[in-house]
Scaffold this motif. Structure first.
Motif, PDB file in Angstrom:
ATOM      1  N   GLY A 392     -20.940  31.456  -8.110  1.00  0.00           N
ATOM      2  CA  GLY A 392     -20.078  30.589  -8.907  1.00  0.00           C
ATOM      3  C   GLY A 392     -20.760  30.137 -10.176  1.00  0.00           C
ATOM      4  O   GLY A 392     -21.863  30.578 -10.511  1.00  0.00           O
ATOM      5  N   ARG A 393     -20.088  29.233 -10.872  1.00  0.00           N
ATOM      6  CA  ARG A 393     -20.588  28.741 -12.142  1.00  0.00           C
ATOM      7  C   ARG A 393     -21.262  27.387 -11.986  1.00  0.00           C
ATOM      8  O   ARG A 393     -20.888  26.595 -11.128  1.00  0.00           O
ATOM      9  N   GLN A 394     -22.255  27.152 -12.829  1.00  0.00           N
ATOM     10  CA  GLN A 394     -22.838  25.832 -12.936  1.00  0.00           C
ATOM     11  C   GLN A 394     -22.592  25.339 -14.354  1.00  0.00           C
ATOM     12  O   GLN A 394     -22.609  26.114 -15.317  1.00  0.00           O
ATOM     13  N   PHE A 395     -22.333  24.052 -14.478  1.00  0.00           N
ATOM     14  CA  PHE A 395     -22.002  23.468 -15.777  1.00  0.00           C
ATOM     15  C   PHE A 395     -23.120  22.577 -16.296  1.00  0.00           C
ATOM     16  O   PHE A 395     -23.335  22.496 -17.502  1.00  0.00           O
ATOM     17  N   LYS A 396     -23.825  21.926 -15.385  1.00  0.00           N
ATOM     18  CA  LYS A 396     -24.925  21.093 -15.823  1.00  0.00           C
ATOM     19  C   LYS A 396     -26.052  21.991 -16.351  1.00  0.00           C
ATOM     20  O   LYS A 396     -26.516  22.902 -15.679  1.00  0.00           O
ATOM     21  N   GLY A 397     -26.477  21.733 -17.575  1.00  0.00           N
ATOM     22  CA  GLY A 397     -27.558  22.519 -18.160  1.00  0.00           C
ATOM     23  C   GLY A 397     -27.129  23.857 -18.723  1.00  0.00           C
ATOM     24  O   GLY A 397     -27.977  24.643 -19.148  1.00  0.00           O
ATOM     25  N   ALA A 398     -25.806  24.141 -18.748  1.00  0.00           N
ATOM     26  CA  ALA A 398     -25.335  25.412 -19.306  1.00  0.00           C
ATOM     27  C   ALA A 398     -25.360  25.319 -20.831  1.00  0.00           C
ATOM     28  O   ALA A 398     -24.643  24.508 -21.422  1.00  0.00           O
ATOM     29  N   LYS A 399     -26.178  26.137 -21.469  1.00  0.00           N
ATOM     30  CA  LYS A 399     -26.353  26.059 -22.922  1.00  0.00           C
ATOM     31  C   LYS A 399     -26.300  27.452 -23.540  1.00  0.00           C
ATOM     32  O   LYS A 399     -26.614  28.454 -22.889  1.00  0.00           O
ATOM     33  N   ASP A 400     -25.925  27.491 -24.829  1.00  0.00           N
ATOM     34  CA  ASP A 400     -25.962  28.747 -25.560  1.00  0.00           C
ATOM     35  C   ASP A 400     -27.344  28.931 -26.171  1.00  0.00           C
ATOM     36  O   ASP A 400     -28.258  28.120 -25.945  1.00  0.00           O
ATOM     37  N   GLU A 401     -27.495  29.977 -26.979  1.00  0.00           N
ATOM     38  CA  GLU A 401     -28.810  30.293 -27.535  1.00  0.00           C
ATOM     39  C   GLU A 401     -29.302  29.227 -28.500  1.00  0.00           C
ATOM     40  O   GLU A 401     -30.500  29.144 -28.791  1.00  0.00           O
ATOM     41  N   ASP A 402     -28.378  28.383 -29.012  1.00  0.00           N
ATOM     42  CA  ASP A 402     -28.783  27.301 -29.908  1.00  0.00           C
ATOM     43  C   ASP A 402     -29.027  25.997 -29.162  1.00  0.00           C
ATOM     44  O   ASP A 402     -29.278  24.962 -29.783  1.00  0.00           O
ATOM     45  N   GLY A 403     -28.914  26.040 -27.838  1.00  0.00           N
ATOM     46  CA  GLY A 403     -29.147  24.836 -27.046  1.00  0.00           C
ATOM     47  C   GLY A 403     -27.937  23.945 -26.901  1.00  0.00           C
ATOM     48  O   GLY A 403     -28.052  22.836 -26.381  1.00  0.00           O
ATOM     49  N   ASN A 404     -26.758  24.404 -27.352  1.00  0.00           N
ATOM     50  CA  ASN A 404     -25.545  23.604 -27.224  1.00  0.00           C
ATOM     51  C   ASN A 404     -24.838  23.893 -25.899  1.00  0.00           C
ATOM     52  O   ASN A 404     -24.949  24.982 -25.337  1.00  0.00           O
ATOM     53  N   HIS A 405     -24.086  22.897 -25.442  1.00  0.00           N
ATOM     54  CA  HIS A 405     -23.410  22.996 -24.144  1.00  0.00           C
ATOM     55  C   HIS A 405     -22.364  24.095 -24.153  1.00  0.00           C
ATOM     56  O   HIS A 405     -21.591  24.247 -25.102  1.00  0.00           O
ATOM     57  N   LEU A 406     -22.331  24.888 -23.077  1.00  0.00           N
ATOM     58  CA  LEU A 406     -21.297  25.904 -22.879  1.00  0.00           C
ATOM     59  C   LEU A 406     -20.246  25.335 -21.931  1.00  0.00           C
ATOM     60  O   LEU A 406     -20.497  25.158 -20.738  1.00  0.00           O
ATOM     61  N   SER A 407     -19.076  25.030 -22.471  1.00  0.00           N
ATOM     62  CA  SER A 407     -18.062  24.367 -21.651  1.00  0.00           C
ATOM     63  C   SER A 407     -17.574  25.234 -20.508  1.00  0.00           C
ATOM     64  O   SER A 407     -17.139  24.731 -19.480  1.00  0.00           O
ATOM     65  N   ALA A 408     -17.638  26.564 -20.663  1.00  0.00           N
ATOM     66  CA  ALA A 408     -17.192  27.465 -19.592  1.00  0.00           C
ATOM     67  C   ALA A 408     -18.227  27.602 -18.493  1.00  0.00           C
ATOM     68  O   ALA A 408     -17.966  28.218 -17.458  1.00  0.00           O
ATOM     69  N   GLY A 409     -19.432  27.027 -18.681  1.00  0.00           N
ATOM     70  CA  GLY A 409     -20.488  27.148 -17.695  1.00  0.00           C
ATOM     71  C   GLY A 409     -21.115  28.537 -17.722  1.00  0.00           C
ATOM     72  O   GLY A 409     -20.741  29.399 -18.524  1.00  0.00           O
ATOM     73  N   VAL A 410     -22.074  28.736 -16.841  1.00  0.00           N
ATOM     74  CA  VAL A 410     -22.733  30.041 -16.710  1.00  0.00           C
ATOM     75  C   VAL A 410     -22.805  30.402 -15.234  1.00  0.00           C
ATOM     76  O   VAL A 410     -22.829  29.525 -14.362  1.00  0.00           O
ATOM     77  N   ILE A 411     -22.815  31.681 -14.947  1.00  0.00           N
ATOM     78  CA  ILE A 411     -22.947  32.135 -13.567  1.00  0.00           C
ATOM     79  C   ILE A 411     -24.333  31.740 -13.064  1.00  0.00           C
ATOM     80  O   ILE A 411     -25.343  32.028 -13.697  1.00  0.00           O
ATOM     81  N   ARG A 412     -24.383  31.103 -11.935  1.00  0.00           N
ATOM     82  CA  ARG A 412     -25.655  30.639 -11.386  1.00  0.00           C
ATOM     83  C   ARG A 412     -26.509  31.824 -10.961  1.00  0.00           C
ATOM     84  O   ARG A 412     -26.049  32.716 -10.239  1.00  0.00           O
ATOM     85  N   GLU A 413     -27.757  31.831 -11.420  1.00  0.00           N
ATOM     86  CA  GLU A 413     -28.647  32.956 -11.123  1.00  0.00           C
ATOM     87  C   GLU A 413     -28.881  33.101  -9.626  1.00  0.00           C
ATOM     88  O   GLU A 413     -28.849  34.201  -9.082  1.00  0.00           O
ATOM     89  N   ALA A 414     -29.161  31.996  -8.959  1.00  0.00           N
ATOM     90  CA  ALA A 414     -29.416  32.034  -7.514  1.00  0.00           C
ATOM     91  C   ALA A 414     -28.166  31.548  -6.787  1.00  0.00           C
ATOM     92  O   ALA A 414     -27.811  30.382  -6.890  1.00  0.00           O
ATOM     93  N   PRO A 415     -27.459  32.410  -6.076  1.00  0.00           N
ATOM     94  CA  PRO A 415     -26.233  31.986  -5.388  1.00  0.00           C
ATOM     95  C   PRO A 415     -26.541  31.006  -4.270  1.00  0.00           C
ATOM     96  O   PRO A 415     -27.659  30.915  -3.781  1.00  0.00           O
ATOM     97  N   TRP A 416     -25.507  30.289  -3.863  1.00  0.00           N
ATOM     98  CA  TRP A 416     -25.646  29.352  -2.755  1.00  0.00           C
ATOM     99  C   TRP A 416     -25.568  30.103  -1.424  1.00  0.00           C
ATOM    100  O   TRP A 416     -24.793  31.048  -1.268  1.00  0.00           O
TER     101      TRP A 416
END
Length: 713
Positions: A392-416
């Protein structure tokens, strides 16, 4: 109308979009406000499916500040701050903000504007640095805001100054805040607990039965409810298909149906319950059952004859779905009723959320953003030794290459890691939603918001309220069926909410022998798989929370032991002297309190303070891995003991006077129970043997106990 970036100092035209439509997903473009609107929705600025329907209302602002701050808000949305401004504020600063932070920033501006107006200041250029310092003091001393919240207000004013200097005329520019040059610490309240550590765990008396009932819904009742909702949807669809002008003979056919009911003395189905009024007409149900358009049903039943008969002979609108699940050997529910059934399905969805949130450790937004197919069947050892994983996606700490927040989140590297109960909850939701849809899609689970929440999930506020509604339903159900012992007790700290589940899970993992989630153990399912999964996939998960709770537990034990020793109590066992030293050191350094993750890591990194209480074995483990018998090889990397494998000859064991007292109490209880005539003789003999062993250990403790001089460190 096309969108054009406005020149500095020039506000956009009233009918201009506040953001370039080409930068907004097509499904959300209709949400983009016009610059001159009385309110601005922030939904067009985000792709996060869980955000609330927040609006910026320009009526919040006193009239002299309304247009300057509207222009500043437009700049806040469309222009990044300069890199110099970012560096001036340090790592937490972002060049562009998320939709939620934009909303809060403008809200902070409105509060500041009202504060100025109350003091007779009607122009931003008239504000002095002394006024800003006074406002900072007002936030902490008058409003009693927490440090983080007060800092959020001050950063908002820093942004207002920044955008004013760049884009607004001089009379609308805010003076440079003093904290930009002097540092912000002197303008903030004292530090306090923050983040997830600020949430208190849910009490066991509440969490225990809440989890049990949620699991009952997911594992036992779900089949009946899902079958029922399919029938309910089918009936509703059939009624919608009949939304047309009545055909000749349909009214007569429906009247004949009613005549047949009266002839046999059968009741007319009505919507029962106080929420529907007295014997309300169930148009959808009767339309679907009889093939009659809804309007025709209502028109025929307006006839005084049928109205009087319906009032005198009301009957339920029952679904044909059978109730197959049982509770205590009896059907768990009476036959399902059409009008109230969606509420029952809503509680099933809520139960799935509780199971997912509590038993995975996901943040609420992460749970709500899960999609169908997120938990595939394991393909082999590469997927966690056959364990189910959730992607799934995580939203806390999701940033683009400029360090800005990505509202769509990013796929979590380590699944639950998903234990069986979690997998079942996912499968229940997948039966209701389509492929590639969110498990908690608003269009599926909240008919009231179909038009405004397309492509989005249930909101955090909605699911939080539904958890409280689930608790109320369970308690009414339990009391109505004489299951008073299974009522979900009210938590002494108030609402259960949804943000407390992660903290509660960490609390139970850290404070139960062997890392067990004890509340689920009583339901007979989960054991060490939970903590193993988190330990193996801690990155971005709840590892910090687990460390925090473990450290809090250790600090409390050390302080309790130290204070007991100061009161003249004693300690026995091979690790008694080590425990006395550890208790003194721990009490001096932490005073029984751990309030930050940094403190937790410091405590857990000190091997002399690794003290864990095992209440089941009436002992404290002053853990030294090289001496631990619970880890026979002693060559692994375990930093904590396996308290479910304690050995009586282990060199890490210590006992206090309190433990000795508890052993004598348990021995007395066992002896009394052994005398009961209903206890079989072999079991009674074992009880007496256990009681004698406990008394022997208590006597040994009092013989060997070590005390310290009162007042010594």
């Amino acid at each position: 109308m096309t969108f054009a970036l406005q020149l500095p100092l020039t506000p956009p035209a009233p009918d201009a979009w506040i953001v370039d439509p080409d930068t907004v997903p097509e499904a959300r473009r209709e949400l983009i406000p016009r610059y001159g609107d009385k309110r601005w929705s922030v939904l067009a600025l985000t792709q996060n499916p869980t955000v609330a329907d927040d609006f910026i209302y320009w009526s919040w602002f006193p009239e002299p500040f309304r247009e300057p701050m509207r222009h500043a808000a437009f700049c806040l949305i469309n222009y990044p701050v300069t890199m110099g401004f970012v560096f001036q504020h340090g790592a937490p600063m972002r060049s562009k903000l998320s939709s939620g932070r934009i909303y809060k920033t403008v809200h902070h501006w409105s509060m500041f504007a009202q504060w100025l107006a109350d003091r007779g200041i009607m122009q931003l250029a008239a504000v002095t640095q002394e006024d800003l310092a006074e406002f900072a003091s007002y936030l902490g001393k008058t409003r009693s805001l927490a440090r983080n919240t007060a800092q959020s207000h001050l950063i908002a004013l820093s942004r207002l100054h920044h955008f004013g200097v760049r884009f607004l005329p001089v009379p609308q520019q805010l003076v440079e805040p003093p904290w930009l040059t002097e540092g912000v610490d002197d303008y903030l309240p004292a530090a306090s607990s923050k983040g997830e550590n600020g949430y208190e765990p849910i009490s066991p008396a509440t969490m225990g039965p809440l989890l049990v009932w949620a699991l009952r819904f997911v594992e036992d009742f779900a089949g009946d409810i899902l079958n029922g909702i399919e029938e309910h949807r089918s009936l509703s669809a059939a009624a919608r298909a009949l939304q047309r002008r009545a055909q000749p003979g349909e009214a007569a056919a429906f009247s004949a149906y009613l005549e047949a009911l009266t002839a046999s003395g059968e009741p007319i189905p009505v919507a029962l319950g106080e929420q529907w009024g007295k014997n309300a007409i169930p148009g959808v149900y009767l339309a679907a059952k009889t093939g009659t358009p809804v309007n025709t049903v209502y028109n025929v039943l307006k006839n005084s004859r049928w109205r009087h008969y319906m009032q005198a002979n009301p009957g339920p609108c029952l679904l044909e779905t059978p109730v197959t699940a049982t509770l205590g050997g009896q059907p768990w529910h009476e036959p399902f009723e059409f009008a109230s059934f969606p509420t029952l399905f809503k509680h099933l969805v809520t139960a799935c959320f509780i199971v997912l949130a509590y038993l995975t450790g996901m943040r609420p937004a992460e749970v709500l953003a899960l999609e169908s197919g997120c938990c595939p069947e394991p393909e082999g050892p590469q997927d966690g030794a056959g364990k189910h994983l959730i992607y799934g996606r995580q939203f806390k700490g999701a940033k683009d290459e400029d360090g800005n927040h990505l509202s769509a989140g990013v796929i979590r590297e380590a699944p639950w890691v998903a234990i069986p109960q979690v997998v079942t909850a996912v499968r229940v939701l997948e039966r209701f939603v389509g492929d590639d849809e969110m498990l908690f899609a608003a269009v599926k689970h909240d008919a009231r918001t179909v038009n405004v929440r397309a492509g989005r999930s249930l909101s955090l506020a909605t699911i939080s309220n539904r958890v409280e509604g689930f608790i109320d339903w369970v308690n009414d159900y339990a009391e109505g069926r004489g299951r008073d012992s299974e009522v979900i007790s009210a938590d002494e700290l108030g609402r259960v909410g949804i943000a407390r589940f992660r903290r509660t899970l960490a609390w139970h993992i850290a404070r139960r022998p062997g890392g067990l989630v004890a509340l689920a153990v009583q339901y007979g399912h989960m054991r060490t798989l939970v903590s193993e999964g988190y330990g193996a996939r801690s990155r971005g998960g709840i590892h910090d929370l687990m460390d925090f709770e473990t450290a809090r537990s250790v600090a409390e034990h050390l302080s309790d032991v130290h204070e007991a020793l100061q009161d003249g109590n004693g300690v026995s066992g091979p690790a008694a002297r080590r425990l006395i030293h550890s208790a003194a050191q721990g009490h001096e350094r932490f005073g029984g309190m751990v309030t930050t993750v940094r403190q937790a890591r410091s405590l857990l990194a000190d091997p002399t303070l690794n003290v864990f209480e095992n209440k089941r074995a009436y002992l404290i483990c002053n853990y030294d891995r090289s001496k631990a018998l619970c880890h026979p090889s002693r060559s692994g990397k375990s930093e904590t003991p396996s308290l479910d494998r304690c050995r009586s000859t282990c060199a890490n064991i210590a006992r206090t006077d309190s433990h000795a007292g508890q052993m004598r109490e348990e021995a007395a209880r066992l002896k009394a129970q052994a005398t009961s005539a209903v206890v079989p003789q072999p079991i009674a003999d074992r009880m007496r043997e256990r009681a004698e062993a406990l008394n022997a250990l208590a006597s040994q403790h009092h013989t060997e106990r070590i005390t310290i001089e009162k007042g010594s460190g």
